[in-house]
Design an enzyme around this catalytic site. Structure first.
Site, PDB file in Angstrom:
ATOM      1  N   CYS A  56       0.833  -1.222   0.000  1.00  0.00           N
ATOM      2  CA  CYS A  56       0.000   0.000   0.000  1.00  0.00           C
ATOM      3  C   CYS A  56       0.859   1.260   0.000  1.00  0.00           C
ATOM      4  O   CYS A  56       0.351   2.366  -0.138  1.00  0.00           O
ATOM      5  CB  CYS A  56      -0.923   0.007   1.215  1.00  0.00           C
ATOM      6  N   CYS A  83      -2.540  -4.158   7.574  1.00  0.00           N
ATOM      7  CA  CYS A  83      -1.721  -3.321   8.468  1.00  0.00           C
ATOM      8  C   CYS A  83      -1.049  -4.206   9.527  1.00  0.00           C
ATOM      9  O   CYS A  83       0.107  -3.988   9.889  1.00  0.00           O
ATOM     10  CB  CYS A  83      -2.572  -2.260   9.154  1.00  0.00           C
TER      11      CYS A  83
HETATM   12 FE1  FES Z   1      -1.087   0.669   4.549  1.00  0.00          FE
HETATM   13 FE2  FES Z   1      -2.233   0.193   6.881  1.00  0.00          FE
HETATM   14  S1  FES Z   1      -3.084   1.234   5.184  1.00  0.00           S
HETATM   15  S2  FES Z   1      -0.338  -0.537   6.186  1.00  0.00           S
END
Ligand code: FES
Length: 149
Positions: free
Chosen positions: A50, A119
């Site tokens: 992400c 996450c």
């Molecule tokens: Fe990227 Fe949590 S949104 S690690």
């Protein structure tokens, strides 16, 4: 007397409670072990798919993790995951910490929304990388001199 700001805060936290557990909100708002440990025995910086990065520092005595900290540029659930994983591993042996999984973090946080579960994976992966660094530094301590932290 309640101000408009207080009312807005209440509305936001009421909304957050629909999505996140009390534990997640607590760790996101009051992160434990945030910061840098100078002269750490293990360190890793991992960027997830992400684009968010987590960093974890480890200080060990023998085989026991006596101190740990984290930093992240990620969102609240990433902060909560970093905060929780550092709480979980304090006082544990390297061997025990190595076995901490994404699911262990999710369980300790009383869950995360599905879209945020990665996450916890970023936190688990960063911990494993910090432990690998810790083991490598034990073998070749001179390498510490070339490290950023
Ligand atoms: Fe990227 Fe949590 S949104 S690690």
């Amino acid at each position: 007397m309640s101000t408009e700001f207080d009312e807005l805060q209440e509305l936001l936290s009421a909304d957050a409670r629909k999505l996140y557990s009390e534990t997640v909100i607590d760790h996101a708002m009051n992160p434990r072990n945030a910061g840098i440990i100078q002269d750490a025995d293990g360190f890793a910086s991992v960027t997830g798919p992400c684009g968010d990065t987590m960093e974890i520092w480890l200080k060990v005595n023998g085989d026991t993790i006596i101190n740990t900290s984290f930093m992240t540029d990620g969102c609240g659930t990433t902060i909560a995951s970093g905060s929780m994983i550092t709480e979980i591993i304090k006082g544990k042996s390297i061997d025990e910490a190595q076995r901490i999984s994404q699911q262990d973090i999710l369980d300790a946080l009383d869950g995360l929304p599905q879209e945020s579960e990665h996450c916890a994976l970023l936190a688990a992966n960063t911990l494993r990388a910090a432990i690998r660094d810790c083991i490598a530094m034990k073998r070749e301590p001179w390498k510490k001199a070339y490290r950023k932290y």
